[in-house]
Design a protein around this motif. Structure first.
Motif, PDB file in Angstrom:
ATOM      1  N   LYS A 113       0.839  -1.194   0.000  1.00 28.81           N
ATOM      2  CA  LYS A 113       0.000   0.000   0.000  1.00 28.81           C
ATOM      3  C   LYS A 113       0.882   1.256   0.000  1.00 28.81           C
ATOM      4  O   LYS A 113       2.095   1.172   0.139  1.00 28.81           O
ATOM      5  CB  LYS A 113      -0.928  -0.001   1.230  1.00 28.81           C
ATOM      6  N   ASP A 114       0.260   2.413  -0.128  1.00 30.94           N
ATOM      7  CA  ASP A 114       0.997   3.670  -0.269  1.00 30.94           C
ATOM      8  C   ASP A 114       1.436   4.196   1.101  1.00 30.94           C
ATOM      9  O   ASP A 114       0.802   5.077   1.673  1.00 30.94           O
ATOM     10  CB  ASP A 114       0.121   4.701  -1.001  1.00 30.94           C
ATOM     11  N   ASN A 115       2.517   3.618   1.609  1.00 26.53           N
ATOM     12  CA  ASN A 115       3.080   4.038   2.892  1.00 26.53           C
ATOM     13  C   ASN A 115       4.437   4.723   2.739  1.00 26.53           C
ATOM     14  O   ASN A 115       5.179   4.874   3.703  1.00 26.53           O
ATOM     15  CB  ASN A 115       3.234   2.821   3.809  1.00 26.53           C
ATOM     16  N   PHE A 116       4.748   5.106   1.535  1.00 33.08           N
ATOM     17  CA  PHE A 116       6.057   5.688   1.250  1.00 33.08           C
ATOM     18  C   PHE A 116       5.891   7.176   0.937  1.00 33.08           C
ATOM     19  O   PHE A 116       4.879   7.563   0.365  1.00 33.08           O
ATOM     20  CB  PHE A 116       6.681   4.949   0.068  1.00 33.08           C
ATOM     21  N   PRO A 117       6.832   8.030   1.353  1.00 30.48           N
ATOM     22  CA  PRO A 117       8.185   7.753   1.868  1.00 30.48           C
ATOM     23  C   PRO A 117       8.267   7.517   3.371  1.00 30.48           C
ATOM     24  O   PRO A 117       9.368   7.392   3.909  1.00 30.48           O
ATOM     25  CB  PRO A 117       8.949   9.017   1.495  1.00 30.48           C
ATOM     26  N   PHE A 118       7.140   7.460   4.066  1.00 32.87           N
ATOM     27  CA  PHE A 118       7.147   7.262   5.520  1.00 32.87           C
ATOM     28  C   PHE A 118       7.995   6.061   5.927  1.00 32.87           C
ATOM     29  O   PHE A 118       8.845   6.150   6.833  1.00 32.87           O
ATOM     30  CB  PHE A 118       5.699   7.085   6.013  1.00 32.87           C
ATOM     31  N   ILE A 119       7.785   4.922   5.262  1.00 35.79           N
ATOM     32  CA  ILE A 119       8.496   3.705   5.631  1.00 35.79           C
ATOM     33  C   ILE A 119       9.993   3.864   5.393  1.00 35.79           C
ATOM     34  O   ILE A 119      10.819   3.394   6.196  1.00 35.79           O
ATOM     35  CB  ILE A 119       7.934   2.502   4.850  1.00 35.79           C
ATOM     36  N   TYR A 120      10.375   4.510   4.292  1.00 40.24           N
ATOM     37  CA  TYR A 120      11.806   4.692   4.024  1.00 40.24           C
ATOM     38  C   TYR A 120      12.460   5.522   5.124  1.00 40.24           C
ATOM     39  O   TYR A 120      13.580   5.238   5.551  1.00 40.24           O
ATOM     40  CB  TYR A 120      12.015   5.355   2.670  1.00 40.24           C
ATOM     41  N   GLN A 121      11.777   6.529   5.603  1.00 44.70           N
ATOM     42  CA  GLN A 121      12.321   7.335   6.697  1.00 44.70           C
ATOM     43  C   GLN A 121      12.448   6.506   7.973  1.00 44.70           C
ATOM     44  O   GLN A 121      13.445   6.599   8.694  1.00 44.70           O
ATOM     45  CB  GLN A 121      11.431   8.554   6.951  1.00 44.70           C
ATOM     46  N   GLU A 122      11.433   5.696   8.250  1.00 40.48           N
ATOM     47  CA  GLU A 122      11.451   4.890   9.467  1.00 40.48           C
ATOM     48  C   GLU A 122      12.585   3.871   9.455  1.00 40.48           C
ATOM     49  O   GLU A 122      13.300   3.705  10.448  1.00 40.48           O
ATOM     50  CB  GLU A 122      10.108   4.178   9.635  1.00 40.48           C
ATOM     51  N   PHE A 123      12.755   3.187   8.335  1.00 42.59           N
ATOM     52  CA  PHE A 123      13.842   2.215   8.247  1.00 42.59           C
ATOM     53  C   PHE A 123      15.192   2.909   8.172  1.00 42.59           C
ATOM     54  O   PHE A 123      16.205   2.375   8.640  1.00 42.59           O
ATOM     55  CB  PHE A 123      13.628   1.296   7.049  1.00 42.59           C
ATOM     56  N   GLY A 124      15.210   4.107   7.607  1.00 47.14           N
ATOM     57  CA  GLY A 124      16.456   4.867   7.553  1.00 47.14           C
ATOM     58  C   GLY A 124      16.982   5.240   8.924  1.00 47.14           C
ATOM     59  O   GLY A 124      18.200   5.360   9.124  1.00 47.14           O
ATOM     60  N   ARG A 125      16.078   5.417   9.885  1.00 46.02           N
ATOM     61  CA  ARG A 125      16.512   5.745  11.244  1.00 46.02           C
ATOM     62  C   ARG A 125      17.324   4.610  11.862  1.00 46.02           C
ATOM     63  O   ARG A 125      18.178   4.850  12.727  1.00 46.02           O
ATOM     64  CB  ARG A 125      15.288   6.022  12.131  1.00 46.02           C
TER      65      ARG A 125
END
Length: 362
Positions: A113-125
């Protein structure tokens, strides 16, 4: 003071964080960055799974079920294990369902589903917590690609997605929404192990990620309110329903879990027995041991056989089978009504145990 190593984006960290808050135990939370994995988690547990808890006496514990067992033994106040047989069994059933089955919609709604770029930021942390957003996004995207690769392994394919969504939205969310309109928690006025089992997938993925979070708040606002309640600090300690009562609102979900999850669990035990016969010299059991079929909403698909499912299954079977004759006389008609009585008679020739945070045959 306890130390919780995990992250907001982690399914099982959400479960354990809520538990520690409810128990009113002082703890600090440490983000499980690459450095923490390398310098703390791996050296002290031998595996790379989160969450991990460091106890006040310096022990490092892994696997949420065993962590909670350990803490319950140390801190009897605000107990989350019901004392009556039917409620105790139902609590364990929901804990198993949340930990091992609701992972399917959790992973689907996160990665498809459309959870990006939120997920990329979360995993980037996790990789570069103090870097600018564009650097976090770069590394987060690379790490996210690894985790999204688990989606087809769980049987989430173009063939099964529509059925998974229909089941999650019109069975799981629908019946939980009806239930939490009447009760604060699964079994009344205080959370049980079953609530914390549900908290993993329903918080980190299905509430906190933007797309499924908006969906939950729109079609199941009582479930969203329960998630928020589970995350509160200093929650008043209530009581479980009197007379070992199980709310009627949970019966459709119990019937559903026996119809869909338990054939998979039974197949898993058979596959593990076959694997042991073929690999008599192997000490540790791998996380997956082949493929088998499963069904959601009448649609069948293939998925990896998770060996850890049997460890969680044993907890439920033991909870039932260790009851005396009088307790079983109360439990059996209830189980018959939700399609679970025959499954509770299962005997496991090849029980499993945990050694060095890895699965072995007992």
């Amino acid at each position: 003071m306890y130390t919780l190593y995990g992250s907001e984006v982690s399914l099982y960290t959400g479960k354990l964080r809520a538990y520690l808050r409810y128990k009113k135990l002082p703890f600090t939370e440490v983000l499980s960055t690459i450095g923490v994995y390398k310098n703390v988690i791996r050296p002290n547990t031998g595996v790379t799974f989160i969450p991990v808890v460091k106890t006040p006496d310096g022990q490092f514990l892994q696997d949420t079920a065993r962590i909670i067992d350990h803490i319950e033994a140390e801190h009897s106040q605000r107990c989350v294990v019901p004392s009556r047989p039917t409620q105790r069994l139902v609590s364990e059933l929901f804990a198993l369902w949340g930990d091992e089955w609701l992972v399917i919609p959790a992973m689907h709604y996160r990665w498809n589903k459309d959870n990006f770029p939120f997920i990329y930021q979360e995993f980037g942390r996790v990789v570069t917590p103090n870097s600018p957003a564009f650097i976090r996004a770069f590394f987060g995207k690379k790490l996210a690609k690894k985790f999204s690769g688990f989606v087809p392994i769980l049987g989430i394919t173009q063939h099964s997605i529509a059925s998974i969504e229909d089941w999650y939205e019109n069975t799981v969310l629908h019946h939980l929404n009806c239930h939490f309109a009447q009760h604060d928690y699964l079994l009344g006025g205080r959370p049980s192990l079953g609530d914390f089992g549900l908290m993993g997938p329903l918080y980190a993925h299905l509430y906190r990620d933007p797309a499924p979070g908006n969906l939950m708040k729109r079609i199941a606002p009582n479930v969203a309110a329960w998630v928020e309640r589970m995350n509160q600090v200093n929650v008043t300690e209530g009581e479980y329903l009197a007379d070992d009562t199980i709310p009627d609102t949970l019966l459709p979900l119990l019937t559903d879990m026996f119809a869909q999850l338990w054939p998979v669990l039974q197949s898993t035990t058979e596959a593990l027995s076959q694997w042991r016969q073929k690999h008599p010299q192997e000490h540790f059991i791998p996380r997956t041991v082949g493929e088998h079929s499963f069904s959601v909403g009448g649609i069948s698909e293939k998925r990896a056989i998770s060996s850890f499912h049997q460890y969680k299954l044993q907890r439920v079977l033991d909870t039932y089978q260790q009851n005396d004759v009088q307790a079983k006389a109360q439990l059996d008609p209830f189980l018959q009504g939700v399609g679970g009585l025959a499954y509770m008679q299962m005997t496991l020739e090849n029980r499993v145990a945990i050694e060095s945070n890895k699965l072995v045959f007992a």
